[in-house]
Design a protein around this motif. Structure first.
Motif, short mmCIF file in Angstrom:
data_model
loop_
_atom_site.label_atom_id
_atom_site.label_comp_id
_atom_site.label_asym_id
_atom_site.label_seq_id
_atom_site.Cartn_x
_atom_site.Cartn_y
_atom_site.Cartn_z
N MET A 1 -26.03 15.01 1.24
CA MET A 1 -25.65 17.59 2.22
C MET A 1 -25.16 16.56 3.49
N ARG A 2 -23.57 17.55 3.20
CA ARG A 2 -22.54 17.32 3.78
C ARG A 2 -23.13 18.21 5.37
N LEU A 3 -22.50 17.49 6.49
CA LEU A 3 -22.64 18.29 7.74
C LEU A 3 -21.16 18.63 8.14
N ILE A 4 -21.40 19.72 9.45
CA ILE A 4 -19.87 20.41 9.31
C ILE A 4 -20.06 21.05 11.08
N LEU A 5 -19.48 20.06 11.82
CA LEU A 5 -19.65 20.49 13.01
C LEU A 5 -18.33 21.42 14.30
N ALA A 6 -18.79 22.32 13.75
CA ALA A 6 -17.26 23.62 14.50
C ALA A 6 -17.89 23.56 15.74
N ALA A 7 -16.30 23.10 16.39
CA ALA A 7 -16.48 24.01 17.88
C ALA A 7 -15.64 24.58 18.49
N LYS A 80 -33.80 29.55 19.28
CA LYS A 80 -35.02 28.59 18.88
C LYS A 80 -35.35 27.65 19.59
N ALA A 81 -36.18 26.64 20.50
CA ALA A 81 -35.68 25.03 20.63
C ALA A 81 -36.88 24.00 19.86
N LEU A 82 -36.57 23.29 19.35
CA LEU A 82 -37.17 22.25 18.43
C LEU A 82 -37.42 21.60 19.45
N SER A 83 -38.26 20.26 18.52
CA SER A 83 -38.28 19.07 19.48
C SER A 83 -37.29 18.38 17.95
N SER A 84 -37.34 17.06 18.40
CA SER A 84 -37.02 15.76 17.56
C SER A 84 -36.69 16.39 15.92
N GLU A 85 -38.23 15.66 16.65
CA GLU A 85 -39.09 16.10 14.92
C GLU A 85 -38.83 17.00 14.09
N GLU A 86 -38.99 17.96 14.41
CA GLU A 86 -38.74 19.50 13.56
C GLU A 86 -37.13 19.74 13.38
N LEU A 87 -36.40 19.34 14.48
CA LEU A 87 -35.18 18.80 14.24
C LEU A 87 -35.39 18.33 12.64
N ALA A 88 -35.06 17.28 12.88
CA ALA A 88 -35.71 15.85 11.61
C ALA A 88 -35.93 16.67 10.48
N HIS A 89 -37.54 17.17 10.58
CA HIS A 89 -38.14 17.48 8.93
C HIS A 89 -37.14 18.83 8.98
N TRP A 90 -36.84 20.34 9.47
CA TRP A 90 -36.02 21.25 9.31
C TRP A 90 -35.18 21.01 8.57
N ILE A 91 -34.53 19.37 9.02
CA ILE A 91 -32.64 19.71 8.06
C ILE A 91 -32.93 19.26 6.73
N ALA A 92 -34.07 17.77 6.71
CA ALA A 92 -34.44 17.21 5.41
C ALA A 92 -35.53 18.53 4.31
N GLN A 93 -35.25 19.74 4.93
CA GLN A 93 -36.35 20.26 4.51
C GLN A 93 -35.27 21.05 2.93
N GLN A 94 -34.57 21.70 4.12
CA GLN A 94 -32.62 22.12 4.33
C GLN A 94 -32.46 21.16 2.84
N ARG A 95 -32.31 20.15 3.12
CA ARG A 95 -31.04 19.09 2.39
C ARG A 95 -32.26 19.33 0.80
N ASP A 96 -33.82 19.07 1.14
CA ASP A 96 -34.92 18.48 -0.34
C ASP A 96 -34.84 20.01 -1.08
N GLU A 97 -34.27 21.28 -0.45
CA GLU A 97 -34.43 22.63 -1.69
C GLU A 97 -33.01 23.26 -2.16
N GLY A 98 -32.00 21.71 -1.89
CA GLY A 98 -30.86 21.82 -2.42
C GLY A 98 -29.52 22.26 -2.05
N LEU A 99 -29.99 22.62 -0.19
CA LEU A 99 -28.46 22.75 0.18
C LEU A 99 -27.29 21.57 0.44
N LYS A 100 -26.26 21.59 -0.22
CA LYS A 100 -25.29 21.14 -0.01
C LYS A 100 -23.82 21.07 0.93
N ALA A 101 -24.34 22.23 1.69
CA ALA A 101 -23.29 21.64 3.16
C ALA A 101 -23.82 22.24 4.74
N MET A 102 -24.28 21.95 5.46
CA MET A 102 -24.60 23.17 6.47
C MET A 102 -23.85 22.38 7.70
#
Length: 159
Positions: A1-7, A80-102
Motif C-alpha cells: 500500500m502506497r502512502l502519501i503525506l500531503a501537507a 481520535k488519539a491512537l497509541s503507536s500500536e493502535e495506529l500500526a494495526h489500523w494501517i495493517a488492517q487497511q492494507r489487508d482489506e486491499g487498499l492500494k493507497a493511503m
C-alpha cells in the motif's frame, strides 16, 4: 500500500533532513510488509483573505494531492488519539482489506476545510499540544516508521 503525506507549507533544512531520515527508514522497512513508498506532496499556504477561504482553498489542493488514496487520515486536534500500536494495526488492517493507497493530510495554520474533514476515513490527533506543521510532519513520518517496526517485531519500539 502506497502512502502519501500531503501537507501545507514547506520544511526548513533541519526539518527536511529529519523527515527524510524517517521516510528512508519507512520505505526500507515497509517494503517487506507491503507498505510504501511514502511520497511527500507539499502545498503552499493559501493567500486568501479570510480563514474560511484559506481552509477551503488548501483543502481542495490537499484533496487533489490525495486523489489516488483509498483512505485519508486527516490530522485534526479534535480527532481520535491512537497509541503507536493502535495506529500500526489500523494501517495493517487497511492494507489487508486491499487498499492500494493511503494519504495523511496536514492542514495549514487555520486547520482543515470541511472538504478534507468530510472526506476523512480517520481523523487523527497527535495529542492536545499545538505543534508546528514541520514537527507534525516529522512526527507522522516517525510514527509510520515505528508502525513498520511494530508490525515486523523489530526492537525499535520497546513497549
Amino acid at each position: 500500500m502506497r502512502l502519501i503525506l500531503a501537507a501545507v507549507g514547506r520544511l526548513k533544512d533541519a526539518e527536511a533532513q529529519l523527515f527524510e531520515r524517517y521516510t528512508k527508514r519507512f520505505d526500507a522497512s515497509g517494503r517487506a510488509l507491503g507498505l510504501g513508498p511514502l511520497k511527500l506532496s507539499e502545498i503552499s499556504e493559501s493567500r486568501a483573505a479570510g480563514a474560511d477561504q484559506r481552509k477551503s482553498d488548501e483543502a481542495a489542493r490537499l484533496m487533489k494531492a490525495a486523489e489516488a488514496a483509498d483512505a485519508r487520515v486527516v490530522l485534526d486536534e479534535h480527532g481520535k488519539a491512537l497509541s503507536s500500536e493502535e495506529l500500526a494495526h489500523w494501517i495493517a488492517q487497511q492494507r489487508d482489506e486491499g487498499l492500494k493507497a493511503m494519504a495523511f493530510l496536514i492542514g495549514g495554520p487555520d486547520g482543515h476545510g470541511p472538504e478534507a474533514l468530510e472526506a476523512a476515513t480517520l481523523k487523527l490527533s497527535l495529542g492536545r499540544l499545538t505543534l508546528p506543521h514541520g514537527i507534525a510532519r516529522m512526527l507522522v513520518a516517525e510514527q509510520l516508521y515505528r508502525a513498520t517496526t511494530i508490525l515486523s517485531g523489530h526492537p525499535y519500539h520497546r513497549a
